[in-house]
Structures are given as C-alpha cells and as structure tokens.
Design an enzyme around this catalytic site. Structure first.
Site, mmCIF file in Angstrom:
data_model
loop_
_atom_site.group_PDB
_atom_site.id
_atom_site.type_symbol
_atom_site.label_atom_id
_atom_site.label_comp_id
_atom_site.label_asym_id
_atom_site.label_seq_id
_atom_site.Cartn_x
_atom_site.Cartn_y
_atom_site.Cartn_z
ATOM 1 N N HIS A 167 0.849 -1.191 0.000
ATOM 2 C CA HIS A 167 0.000 0.000 0.000
ATOM 3 C C HIS A 167 0.883 1.239 0.000
ATOM 4 O O HIS A 167 2.107 1.134 -0.043
ATOM 5 C CB HIS A 167 -0.987 -0.014 1.172
ATOM 6 N N HIS A 207 1.582 3.775 2.094
ATOM 7 C CA HIS A 207 2.224 4.474 3.220
ATOM 8 C C HIS A 207 3.750 4.454 3.067
ATOM 9 O O HIS A 207 4.342 3.471 2.637
ATOM 10 C CB HIS A 207 1.803 3.847 4.560
ATOM 11 N N ASP A 230 6.132 4.193 5.116
ATOM 12 C CA ASP A 230 6.948 3.180 5.789
ATOM 13 C C ASP A 230 6.971 1.858 5.003
ATOM 14 O O ASP A 230 7.602 0.889 5.429
ATOM 15 C CB ASP A 230 6.478 2.948 7.245
ATOM 16 N N HIS A 231 6.283 1.841 3.853
ATOM 17 C CA HIS A 231 6.330 0.669 2.968
ATOM 18 C C HIS A 231 6.960 1.000 1.621
ATOM 19 O O HIS A 231 7.463 0.114 0.935
ATOM 20 C CB HIS A 231 4.919 0.097 2.777
ATOM 21 N N HIS A 260 -7.288 -0.932 5.681
ATOM 22 C CA HIS A 260 -6.197 -0.134 6.266
ATOM 23 C C HIS A 260 -5.996 1.122 5.410
ATOM 24 O O HIS A 260 -5.844 2.228 5.938
ATOM 25 C CB HIS A 260 -4.924 -0.968 6.334
ATOM 26 N N ASP A 314 -0.278 -4.174 6.056
ATOM 27 C CA ASP A 314 -0.849 -3.643 7.297
ATOM 28 C C ASP A 314 -2.336 -3.985 7.413
ATOM 29 O O ASP A 314 -3.085 -3.294 8.120
ATOM 30 C CB ASP A 314 -0.678 -2.118 7.364
ATOM 31 N N HIS A 372 4.607 -5.616 9.818
ATOM 32 C CA HIS A 372 5.251 -5.152 11.055
ATOM 33 C C HIS A 372 5.206 -6.254 12.111
ATOM 34 O O HIS A 372 4.335 -7.122 12.081
ATOM 35 C CB HIS A 372 4.537 -3.928 11.633
HETATM 36 ZN ZN LIG Z 1 3.062 0.087 7.981
HETATM 37 ZN ZN LIG Z 2 0.195 1.367 6.520
#
Ligand SMILES: [Zn+2]
Ligand SMILES: [Zn+2]
Length: 263
Positions: free
Chosen positions: A56, A58, A60-61, A115, A135, A175
């Site tokens: 996705h 975000h 952090d990905h 999410h 996520d 995560h």
């Molecule tokens: Zn994440």
């Molecule tokens: Zn996320």
C-alpha cells in the site's frame, strides 16, 4: 517458492520479505523500506531482486523503492489505485492479477481495502499457502484505519477474504507487533489459553528469529477473528452497553477496532 523474512530493527518494526524462485534466483522484495538490508540478504542468498511490491501507499512501505530501484533496476508494482500517490510505479495491480517471479513462483493479488483503500495482499498458493498481508492483518491483530482507511471495509476484507483462506496459510505481515497484539486479545478475552501460551513465547522472542503464525492459529489468538466468542462479547458490552445482547459480527469488529485505537 523461497521466502526470506528480513527484520528491520527500525522504530516502525518493519518486516521485509524476499520471495524467490529456487530455479532462477530471481526475487521480489515486499515493502523494502530498509532497502540495503534487502539487498544484502539477496546477495547472501545469490538472488537478484527484479521486482518490488508495495502492499500500500504508506511511506513506511514505499520509502525504500527509489534506493532499491537504483541499485537493482527492479520494476515496481502496487495497487493501481495507489500508483499516483506512490509515484514511479511500473505496473498497477488489480484483484486477481498474478505476479510471476522467475520460472516457478506465482503470487495472486488480493484486493484488500480497510487499512487504506488501495491495499494488496499477496497469496502464494501451494502445499502451504503464504499470505503477505502488509498492514491489513498482523500476527494477532488488525491494521488501523487512521490514515485513509475504513473499518467497515476492513471487516469485509477479514470476513469475506482472509477468513476463507486455508487454515494452514502462513501469515507474513508488514510489522512485528505480536506481543502487544496478544496483550490486547487477552485484555478482551482473558480466558484465551492459546493467546496466553503464545504471549509467554513472544515476550522472550527475538524478532529476528521466527514466530510465524498460520490463519488457523490466528482464528484462535486474534481477537479480530473471534467475533462470536461469548467472552469477547460480554466484555465488549461492559464498555459499549448499547451493542445489546446479541451484537452482529460487524458491530463487534468495529467496536474492537475502536477500542484498540485508544488502548
Ligand atoms: Zn506500515
Ligand atoms: Zn500502513
């Protein structure tokens, strides 16, 4: 299909994955934020990263895409609905698309909103299926819906897609939150013996070593799959008396998600 899980040791507690073809050594990297770690892991194995998949949009990905593309020339794949937000996407994916890695690996794209509205889970079929769930689903937990998500749709994804996969499917999330999520399950369902046993193991656990759950196990330890459990419902009613004697599964899921947000 070969799977290498890479622990990021960063504050977000990311897990990265390499999924490789045993015949050709070609590999796909899932959400490689700490891209140098992924590159090192591939080199050690003698694999070449030829594709990157973002579950996705975000950061952090997706934040490792640029570095890893520069180092490998890999093509980048993501949900078609997230492509413009991520940028630099070579192939936009839709429900049912199949990603091929080398000569032997086929990964099915599941369209799993909740999410975010543009989230892909990858399903590797075979004797033991493998689900790379970003996520959406965590070990013993569910993704939040704060940043562009929707809990109603997350419920639909859990019930109409994830819960229907084979019980022996291995769960590979984005995560590492296992102990914290088990604590929430036990807060909601203190008599859950399977969750207690796994929590004892998780508390001593080094995230670089493996605790991999299966979907069958998730149905026992993940409160977001335990929507019909009488003890979950009784305790939920103490917090939300208006849900009544026999709340439906959707209501239970949404109230649990709401509680987890402030827990
Ligand atoms: Zn994440
Ligand atoms: Zn996320």
């Amino acid at each position: 299909m070969l799977i290498e899980r890479i622990w990021s040791a960063n504050p977000y507690r990311n897990f990265h994955y390499l999924i490789a073809c045993p015949e050709s050594g070609e590999a796909l990297a899932v959400d490689p934020l700490e891209w140098r770690l992924c590159l090192d892991a591939a080199r050690k194995k003698g694999w070449q990263i030829t594709q990157i998949l973002n579950t996705h949009e975000h950061r952090d990905h997706t934040g490792g895409n640029e570095g890893l593309v520069r180092a490998t020339g890999a093509s980048v794949l993501a949900h078609a609905g997230a492509a413009t937000r991520i940028g630099g996407i070579d192939h936009g994916l839709s429900k049912g698309d199949v990603i091929r890695v080398g000569r032997t690996v086929e990964l099915e794209c599941l369209d799993t909103p909740g999410h975010t509205m543009a989230h892909i889970c990858l399903l590797g079929h075979g004797e033991q299926p493998a689900l790379f769930c970003g996520d959406t689903l965590f070990n013993a937990g569910a993704g939040n819906c704060h940043n562009g998500g929707n809990p109603e749709l997350l419920y639909d994804t859990f019930v109409t897609q994830l819960a229907r996969l084979p019980d022996n499917t291995q769960v590979f999330p984005g995560h590492e939150y296992l102990a914290r999520n088990l604590e929430f399950t036990l807060d909601r369902e203190p008599d859950n013996a399977d969750a207690s046993a796994l929590l004892a193991q998780a508390r001593q656990h080094d995230p670089t070593s493996d605790i991999t759950t299966t979907l069958g196990q998730e149905k026992n330890i993940n409160t977001f799959f335990r929507l019909h459990s009488p003890s979950v419902i009784v305790r939920l009613r103490n917090v939300f008396p208006d849900i009544g004697e026999h709340p439906d599964a959707r209501t239970v899921f949404i109230k649990l998600r709401e509680l987890r947000n402030r827990w």
